[in-house]
Design an enzyme around this catalytic site. Structure first.
Site, PDB file in Angstrom:
ATOM      1  N   HIS A  32       0.832  -1.209   0.000  1.00  0.00           N
ATOM      2  CA  HIS A  32       0.000   0.000   0.000  1.00  0.00           C
ATOM      3  C   HIS A  32       0.868   1.261   0.000  1.00  0.00           C
ATOM      4  O   HIS A  32       0.430   2.315   0.429  1.00  0.00           O
ATOM      5  CB  HIS A  32      -0.976  -0.006   1.191  1.00  0.00           C
ATOM      6  CG  HIS A  32      -2.010  -1.094   1.078  1.00  0.00           C
ATOM      7  ND1 HIS A  32      -3.174  -0.937   0.369  1.00  0.00           N
ATOM      8  CD2 HIS A  32      -2.023  -2.365   1.550  1.00  0.00           C
ATOM      9  CE1 HIS A  32      -3.879  -2.066   0.421  1.00  0.00           C
ATOM     10  NE2 HIS A  32      -3.193  -2.956   1.127  1.00  0.00           N
ATOM     11  N   ASP A  34       2.581   1.923  -2.980  1.00  0.00           N
ATOM     12  CA  ASP A  34       2.725   2.334  -4.391  1.00  0.00           C
ATOM     13  C   ASP A  34       1.863   3.529  -4.751  1.00  0.00           C
ATOM     14  O   ASP A  34       2.342   4.503  -5.330  1.00  0.00           O
ATOM     15  CB  ASP A  34       2.555   1.155  -5.370  1.00  0.00           C
ATOM     16  CG  ASP A  34       1.249   0.404  -5.291  1.00  0.00           C
ATOM     17  OD1 ASP A  34       0.419   0.724  -4.409  1.00  0.00           O
ATOM     18  OD2 ASP A  34       1.041  -0.502  -6.128  1.00  0.00           O
ATOM     19  N   SER A  65     -11.698 -18.389 -22.017  1.00  0.00           N
ATOM     20  CA  SER A  65     -10.953 -18.646 -20.780  1.00  0.00           C
ATOM     21  C   SER A  65     -11.014 -20.139 -20.466  1.00  0.00           C
ATOM     22  O   SER A  65     -12.094 -20.679 -20.212  1.00  0.00           O
ATOM     23  CB  SER A  65     -11.562 -17.854 -19.621  1.00  0.00           C
ATOM     24  OG  SER A  65     -11.135 -18.419 -18.390  1.00  0.00           O
ATOM     25  N   SER A 124      -4.604 -10.814 -11.836  1.00  0.00           N
ATOM     26  CA  SER A 124      -5.202  -9.875 -12.790  1.00  0.00           C
ATOM     27  C   SER A 124      -4.119  -9.065 -13.518  1.00  0.00           C
ATOM     28  O   SER A 124      -4.218  -8.853 -14.723  1.00  0.00           O
ATOM     29  CB  SER A 124      -6.219  -8.971 -12.114  1.00  0.00           C
ATOM     30  OG  SER A 124      -5.652  -8.280 -11.037  1.00  0.00           O
ATOM     31  N   ASP A 168       1.983  -4.092  -9.260  1.00  0.00           N
ATOM     32  CA  ASP A 168       1.756  -5.439  -9.798  1.00  0.00           C
ATOM     33  C   ASP A 168       2.068  -5.501 -11.287  1.00  0.00           C
ATOM     34  O   ASP A 168       2.734  -6.415 -11.774  1.00  0.00           O
ATOM     35  CB  ASP A 168       0.301  -5.872  -9.574  1.00  0.00           C
ATOM     36  CG  ASP A 168      -0.092  -5.790  -8.117  1.00  0.00           C
ATOM     37  OD1 ASP A 168       0.808  -5.634  -7.272  1.00  0.00           O
ATOM     38  OD2 ASP A 168      -1.300  -5.867  -7.840  1.00  0.00           O
ATOM     39  N   TYR A 220     -10.222  -1.669  -0.438  1.00  0.00           N
ATOM     40  CA  TYR A 220      -8.936  -1.194  -0.965  1.00  0.00           C
ATOM     41  C   TYR A 220      -9.048   0.279  -1.371  1.00  0.00           C
ATOM     42  O   TYR A 220      -8.229   1.114  -0.984  1.00  0.00           O
ATOM     43  CB  TYR A 220      -8.543  -2.056  -2.171  1.00  0.00           C
ATOM     44  CG  TYR A 220      -7.235  -1.655  -2.805  1.00  0.00           C
ATOM     45  CD1 TYR A 220      -6.050  -2.283  -2.443  1.00  0.00           C
ATOM     46  CD2 TYR A 220      -7.170  -0.652  -3.774  1.00  0.00           C
ATOM     47  CE1 TYR A 220      -4.840  -1.913  -3.026  1.00  0.00           C
ATOM     48  CE2 TYR A 220      -5.989  -0.276  -4.358  1.00  0.00           C
ATOM     49  CZ  TYR A 220      -4.819  -0.918  -3.986  1.00  0.00           C
ATOM     50  OH  TYR A 220      -3.627  -0.546  -4.564  1.00  0.00           O
TER      51      TYR A 220
END
Ligand code: GLA
Length: 383
Positions: A32, A34, A65, A124, A168, A220
Site C-alpha cells: 500500500h 505504491d 478462458s 489480474s 503489480d 482497498y
C-alpha cells in the site's frame, strides 16, 4: 498448460497463433505504498498467465478462458464492454491501447493461468500484462514497457473498479529471474537486486489462507481515500507534499486533530512502511536476513493493527510463524485474505509447514495451501 491452450485454440479457431506469457508477483516488503508515491520491492514469479493470440481480420475479439470454461465475444468500442469480469481485463487493455492512439484490430485468443486467483499474487496484473505485451508486439505499436504497465493499471481503474497502484503491473512487465525490483513509484526509477535466499540458507514460502473477502476492492479503494484525506490536510501547511511519501511523522502529528483517528492510523502505517522498504533493501545488500525478517513482522503488525487489511486467518498464520521461530512473515499484497509470505531458515522449514497445516486446519476446518516460488522473468513471447 500451454498444450491445453494450443489445443483449444486449434479446436475453436482452426488455426494457430502466437503465444505470450506474463507472471504474477510476490512482494518482499512495501504494501500500500505504491499509490502513495513510495517504494515497493516485488519480484515476478514462475506462475502466471499464458495466452495464444491471432488477429482475425475483423473488428471483434473472440476470447476463451480455459480455467473458467467461458467464451465471450466483444467489439472494440467503449459501448462494447463485455459483462464477464474476466473479459473486462482484456477489453480494458484494448481500450487503453486505443485511447493512447494505438491501432488494433480484432483477434482470437485462448488463455489459462496457474497464478492462484485472489491469493494476492496478482493474477489480474498477469492477465493485463499478457495482453498489453502481446497486442503491442502483434500490432507493432512501439509502446514502451512503462506504458505497458500503465495500460494494465488503467484497466484496473477504468474497467475493473480497483484504484490500484503500479506495483503489480510493473513487476509483471519488468520481472527478471533471480532479482527483486526496488521501484520508486513516484519517479518509476527502479533497481534490480539479486535475490537468492537459498544461498544464505533460507526458503521463501507462501502460505495461502484460501480466504478471499468480499468487498476487498471497495475496502482497498477506501484505504486509498484515507491516504488522500491525510495528504490534503498536510498540504494546507506543507504545499510541497504531493503524496504520503513526502510526509514525515512530524507533519502527520501536526494534523492529528484535523483528520479522523482512522485516517491517522492509515497514514502512520504508510509512512513507516515506506521507510521499511529502504531498510530492507539496505539489509539485503549486507546479506542481513535477520533484519529483513524483523521488518516483515513490522509490516504485518502495521497491516493488521493500523491499516487493518489483515484478517483472523492471516493473523493466525503469522502467529504460528512467530512461534516456530520463522525469520520473517507477513500478509502479502492488498490483504483481506490471500497469502502470508515467509522467510524461513532451511532447518525450520519442515517443522513450520507441518505445524501451520495442522493448527490451521484444526482451527478453520480447511487446509492452507503452500507455494514455493522462484523469482522469474517478466512478460515475454514464448513462440
Ligand atoms: C494490490 C494493488 C497494488 C498494491 C498492493 C498493496 O496488489 O494492485 O497496486 O497497492 O495491493 O501493496
Amino acid at each position: 498448460m500451454e498444450q491445453k491452450i494450443r489445443n483449444k485454440f486449434q479446436e475453436l479457431f482452426n488455426t494457430t497463433g502466437s503465444v505470450y506469457a506474463s507472471p504474477g508477483r510476490i512482494n518482499l516488503i512495501g504494501e500500500h505504498t505504491d499509490y502513495n508515491g513510495g517504494f515497493v520491492f516485488p519480484g515476478a514469479i514462475d506462475k502466471g498467465m499464458i495466452a495464444e493470440i491471432k488477429p482475425n481480420g475483423t473488428d471483434k475479439v473472440r476470447a476463451f478462458s480455459i480455467d473458467l470454461n467461458d467464451y465471450v465475444e466483444f467489439g472494440l468500442r467503449e459501448e462494447d464492454a463485455p459483462k464477464a469480469s474476466w473479459a473486462r481485463y482484456i477489453f480494458g487493455v484494448c481500450r487503453e491501447i486505443i485511447k493512447r492512439g494505438g491501432t488494433i484490430q480484432g483477434f482470437d485468443t485462448t488463455f489459462a493461468g496457474d497464478v492462484p486467483l485472489g491469493a494476492g499474487m496478482s493474477s489480474s496484473a498477469a492477465l493485463e500484462s499478457t495482453y498489453a505485451f502481446a497486442l503491442n508486439d502483434l500490432f507493432q505499436l512501439g509502446i514502451d514497457k512503462f506504458e505497458l504497465a500503465k495500460i494494465g493499471q488503467a484497466t484496473e481503474h477504468n474497467y475493473c473498479g480497483v484504484n490500484c497502484g503500479i506495483m503489480d503491473q510493473f513487476a509483471s512487465v519488468f520481472g527478471k529471474a533471480g532479482h527483486l525490483i526496488r521501484l520508486d513509484c513516484r519517479s518509476l526509477e527502479y533497481k534490480y537486486y539479486p535475490f537468492d535466499p537459498e544461498a544464505a540458507g533460507y526458503k521463501l514460502v507462501l502460505l495461502d489462507s484460501v480466504v478471499k473477502h468480499e468487498l476487498a476492492s471497495s475496502a482497498y479503494n477506501k484505504r486509498r481515500q484515507s491516504c488522500e484525506h491525510v495528504v490534503e490536510a498536510i498540504r494546507r501547511r506543507h504545499p510541497e507534499v504531493e503524496y504520503l511519501r513526502d510526509a514525515t511523522m512530524e507533519m502527520l502529528g501536526e494534523v492529528k486533530g484535523e483528520v479522523s483517528a482512522e485516517d491517522y492510523m492509515r497514514a502512520e502505517y504508510v509512512i513507516e512502511e515506506i521507510q521499511r522498504v529502504l531498510d530492507v533493501c539496505e539489509a539485503l545488500e549486507k546479506g542481513d536476513y535477520e533484519t529483513v525478517g524483523q521488518k516483515m513482522y513490522g509490516t504485518h503488525y502495521g497491516m493488521s493493527k493500523l491499516y487493518e487489511v489483515s484478517c483472523e486467518e492471516l493473523d493466525f498464520l503469522n502467529d504460528i510463524a512467530k512461534e516456530c521461530g520463522v525469520t520473517g512473515s507477513r500478509v502479502m499484497g492488498g490483504g483481506f485474505g490471500g497469502c502470508t509470505i515467509n522467510l524461513v531458515k532451511n532447518e525450520l522449514y519442515d517443522a513450520f509447514v507441518k505445524k501451520a497445516f495442522a493448527d490451521y486446519t484444526a482451527k478453520f476446518g480447511h487446509e492452507p495451501k503452500l507455494y514455493d516460488v522462484v523469482i522469474s522473468d517478466g512478460a515475454r513471447k514464448l513462440h
